[in-house]
Design a protein around this motif. Sequence first.
Motif, PDB file in Angstrom:
ATOM      1  N   PHE A  35       0.888  -1.319   0.019  1.00  0.00           N
ATOM      2  CA  PHE A  35      -0.057   0.173  -0.019  1.00  0.00           C
ATOM      3  C   PHE A  35       0.849   1.239   0.124  1.00  0.00           C
ATOM      4  O   PHE A  35       0.737   2.151  -0.758  1.00  0.00           O
ATOM      5  N   ILE A  36       1.863   1.161   0.994  1.00  0.00           N
ATOM      6  CA  ILE A  36       2.761   2.383   1.104  1.00  0.00           C
ATOM      7  C   ILE A  36       3.529   2.826  -0.080  1.00  0.00           C
ATOM      8  O   ILE A  36       3.766   3.833  -0.426  1.00  0.00           O
ATOM      9  N   GLU A  39       1.250   9.965  -4.444  1.00  0.00           N
ATOM     10  CA  GLU A  39       1.273  11.250  -3.686  1.00  0.00           C
ATOM     11  C   GLU A  39       2.418  12.039  -4.619  1.00  0.00           C
ATOM     12  O   GLU A  39       2.149  13.483  -4.437  1.00  0.00           O
ATOM     13  N   ALA A  86      -9.396   4.646   3.841  1.00  0.00           N
ATOM     14  CA  ALA A  86      -8.841   4.851   4.908  1.00  0.00           C
ATOM     15  C   ALA A  86      -9.047   4.026   6.372  1.00  0.00           C
ATOM     16  O   ALA A  86      -8.307   3.599   7.172  1.00  0.00           O
ATOM     17  N   ILE A 115      -7.653   0.749   5.677  1.00  0.00           N
ATOM     18  CA  ILE A 115      -6.244   0.859   5.936  1.00  0.00           C
ATOM     19  C   ILE A 115      -5.954   0.969   7.600  1.00  0.00           C
ATOM     20  O   ILE A 115      -4.920   0.418   8.099  1.00  0.00           O
ATOM     21  N   PHE A 141      -3.667  -1.656   9.796  1.00  0.00           N
ATOM     22  CA  PHE A 141      -2.592  -0.915  10.746  1.00  0.00           C
ATOM     23  C   PHE A 141      -2.476  -1.216  11.970  1.00  0.00           C
ATOM     24  O   PHE A 141      -1.570  -1.797  12.708  1.00  0.00           O
ATOM     25  N   MET A 191       5.585   5.278  14.320  1.00  0.00           N
ATOM     26  CA  MET A 191       4.407   5.135  13.396  1.00  0.00           C
ATOM     27  C   MET A 191       3.163   4.941  14.220  1.00  0.00           C
ATOM     28  O   MET A 191       2.114   5.300  13.561  1.00  0.00           O
ATOM     29  N   MET A 209      -7.131  11.665   7.420  1.00  0.00           N
ATOM     30  CA  MET A 209      -7.722  11.171   6.258  1.00  0.00           C
ATOM     31  C   MET A 209      -9.163  10.886   6.404  1.00  0.00           C
ATOM     32  O   MET A 209      -9.952  10.871   5.195  1.00  0.00           O
ATOM     33  N   ILE A 211      -8.623  17.118   0.395  1.00  0.00           N
ATOM     34  CA  ILE A 211      -7.372  16.541  -0.213  1.00  0.00           C
ATOM     35  C   ILE A 211      -7.326  17.094  -1.538  1.00  0.00           C
ATOM     36  O   ILE A 211      -8.301  17.202  -1.994  1.00  0.00           O
ATOM     37  N   ARG A 226      -2.530  22.560   4.511  1.00  0.00           N
ATOM     38  CA  ARG A 226      -2.160  21.506   5.725  1.00  0.00           C
ATOM     39  C   ARG A 226      -0.727  21.265   6.122  1.00  0.00           C
ATOM     40  O   ARG A 226      -0.135  21.513   7.333  1.00  0.00           O
ATOM     41  N   LEU A 275       7.355  10.061   7.306  1.00  0.00           N
ATOM     42  CA  LEU A 275       8.054   9.221   5.883  1.00  0.00           C
ATOM     43  C   LEU A 275       9.366   8.611   6.142  1.00  0.00           C
ATOM     44  O   LEU A 275       9.316   7.587   5.680  1.00  0.00           O
ATOM     45  N   VAL A 301       8.061   5.324   7.923  1.00  0.00           N
ATOM     46  CA  VAL A 301       7.370   4.446   7.246  1.00  0.00           C
ATOM     47  C   VAL A 301       8.307   3.805   6.123  1.00  0.00           C
ATOM     48  O   VAL A 301       8.190   2.392   5.858  1.00  0.00           O
ATOM     49  N   GLY A 312       9.831  10.849  -1.488  1.00  0.00           N
ATOM     50  CA  GLY A 312       9.010  11.436  -0.487  1.00  0.00           C
ATOM     51  C   GLY A 312       9.169  12.705  -0.184  1.00  0.00           C
ATOM     52  O   GLY A 312       8.453  13.638   0.018  1.00  0.00           O
TER      53      GLY A 312
HETATM   54  C1  HEM Z   1      -6.334   5.425   2.766  1.00  0.00           C
HETATM   55  C2  HEM Z   1      -5.389   5.892   3.629  1.00  0.00           C
HETATM   56  C3  HEM Z   1      -4.404   7.077   3.304  1.00  0.00           C
HETATM   57  C4  HEM Z   1      -4.762   8.277   2.624  1.00  0.00           C
HETATM   58  C5  HEM Z   1      -6.125   8.400   1.797  1.00  0.00           C
HETATM   59  C6  HEM Z   1      -3.592   9.011   2.566  1.00  0.00           C
HETATM   60  C7  HEM Z   1      -3.673  10.121   1.757  1.00  0.00           C
HETATM   61  C8  HEM Z   1      -2.608  11.188   1.865  1.00  0.00           C
HETATM   62  C9  HEM Z   1      -2.448  12.571   1.277  1.00  0.00           C
HETATM   63  C10 HEM Z   1      -3.724  12.943   0.565  1.00  0.00           C
HETATM   64  C11 HEM Z   1      -1.193  12.868   1.622  1.00  0.00           C
HETATM   65  C12 HEM Z   1      -0.783  14.381   1.213  1.00  0.00           C
HETATM   66  C13 HEM Z   1      -0.606  15.192   2.374  1.00  0.00           C
HETATM   67  C14 HEM Z   1      -1.919  15.833   2.951  1.00  0.00           C
HETATM   68  O1  HEM Z   1      -2.914  15.847   2.125  1.00  0.00           O
HETATM   69  O2  HEM Z   1      -2.208  15.637   4.099  1.00  0.00           O
HETATM   70  C15 HEM Z   1      -0.403  11.978   2.312  1.00  0.00           C
HETATM   71  C16 HEM Z   1       0.895  12.105   2.636  1.00  0.00           C
HETATM   72  C17 HEM Z   1       1.415  11.081   3.240  1.00  0.00           C
HETATM   73  N1  HEM Z   1       1.144   9.847   3.813  1.00  0.00           N
HETATM   74 FE1  HEM Z   1      -0.888   9.275   3.312  1.00  0.00          FE
HETATM   75  N2  HEM Z   1      -2.684   8.537   3.384  1.00  0.00           N
HETATM   76  C18 HEM Z   1      -3.082   7.101   3.655  1.00  0.00           C
HETATM   77  C19 HEM Z   1      -2.496   6.285   4.654  1.00  0.00           C
HETATM   78  C20 HEM Z   1      -1.288   6.272   4.868  1.00  0.00           C
HETATM   79  C21 HEM Z   1      -0.432   5.375   5.918  1.00  0.00           C
HETATM   80  C22 HEM Z   1      -1.240   4.275   6.240  1.00  0.00           C
HETATM   81  C23 HEM Z   1       0.558   5.695   5.843  1.00  0.00           C
HETATM   82  C24 HEM Z   1       1.831   5.215   6.611  1.00  0.00           C
HETATM   83  C25 HEM Z   1       1.716   4.752   8.095  1.00  0.00           C
HETATM   84  C26 HEM Z   1       0.847   7.221   5.022  1.00  0.00           C
HETATM   85  C27 HEM Z   1       2.184   7.867   5.074  1.00  0.00           C
HETATM   86  C28 HEM Z   1       2.313   9.409   4.544  1.00  0.00           C
HETATM   87  C29 HEM Z   1       3.191   9.927   4.250  1.00  0.00           C
HETATM   88  C30 HEM Z   1       4.644   9.653   5.049  1.00  0.00           C
HETATM   89  C31 HEM Z   1       3.133  11.124   3.441  1.00  0.00           C
HETATM   90  C32 HEM Z   1       3.893  12.401   3.322  1.00  0.00           C
HETATM   91  C33 HEM Z   1       4.549  11.962   2.242  1.00  0.00           C
HETATM   92  C34 HEM Z   1       5.690  12.779   1.733  1.00  0.00           C
HETATM   93  O3  HEM Z   1       6.665  13.206   2.434  1.00  0.00           O
HETATM   94  O4  HEM Z   1       5.962  13.047   0.413  1.00  0.00           O
HETATM   95  N3  HEM Z   1      -0.200   7.696   4.593  1.00  0.00           N
HETATM   96  N4  HEM Z   1      -1.328  10.967   2.565  1.00  0.00           N
END
Ligand code: HEM
Length: 252
Positions: free
Chosen positions: A41-42, A49, A84, A87, A91, A137, A148, A155, A163, A177, A180, A225
């Motif tokens: 998934f990640i 992303e 979400a 997931i 998780f 984490m 989310m 989003i 944000r 980041l 994970v 990332g």
């Molecule tokens: C369905 C579940 C998820 C959705 C819809 C989602 C969505 C997003 C979105 C839209 C962003 C962009 C920033 C923002 O809008 O706040 C983001 C960033 C990020 N997400 Fe998720 N996320 C999900 C699950 C996860 C999970 C399970 C992890 C890890 C445990 C994760 C780790 C991250 C990280 C590390 C970033 C920042 C990435 C970067 O620095 O480029 N996300 N996520």
Amino acid sequence: MPQKEITVELLTGKDKVGKKSKWPARLDYFQSATGLFLALFITFHILFESSILFGKEAMYRLTKMFEGEPFIEGGEPLIITALAFVIFSMFIFHAFLAMRKFPASYKEYQRYRAHRKLLKHDDTNLWFIQITTGFAMFFLGSIHLYMMMTSPEKIGPYASADRIYSDWMWPMYLLLLISVVLHAWVGVYRLIIKWGWFDGRDPRRNRKRSKVIIKTLIAVYLLLGLVSLASYMKIGYDHKDDYGSRYVMEKN
Ligand code: HEM
């Protein structure tokens, strides 16, 4: 099987008739399976992303696609909530299974540290990475997933950038980041070794090879990332005076 019997088997390692219990092995299998699913998934999540690197329109289109716009006019953010939720459940289940392997007391932790110094063993170090990143984490991932789940409509190129920059979420994302990416790829490496997936005729050579590939993937995903995060920061900074306004796609 009743819950009480499972608990007794887990504590004693034996079943009712004194034979070795199958539950520890079963739980190990569930932990590997949920871990692999989350790592997959990640892997895709960070790729999707990073669509921001192709411009705001690319990220907007992808967001709308996940909201089901090809089938529902205007998209439905509740789809993101449902995703979400799935997931998040996975998780928590994965973390719950992993808790069995946390040091149970400070004494046990100290013993482990002494062991680590003495052995300088790669596997012990990897286990340490898994425990510390997993612990981080547990909190950081929960904050992100909860946001989310409860604000799926926020989003998009501007909403996400606001944000990250104006709402000061970037330090949280930076730590998440690093945690994970390390946790996912070190976890995949440990699965390769544990189940001997690519051992072939020369396990030693293939394990060395797997290690090089995993290290490369860690570097690539961290870089991707970080560059994406920097890109959201730049958009958020440029958009700070218009905080809260949403991206609208230009019509051709
Ligand atoms: C369905 C579940 C998820 C959705 C819809 C989602 C969505 C997003 C979105 C839209 C962003 C962009 C920033 C923002 O809008 O706040 C983001 C960033 C990020 N997400 Fe998720 N996320 C999900 C699950 C996860 C999970 C399970 C992890 C890890 C445990 C994760 C780790 C991250 C990280 C590390 C970033 C920042 C990435 C970067 O620095 O480029 N996300 N996520």
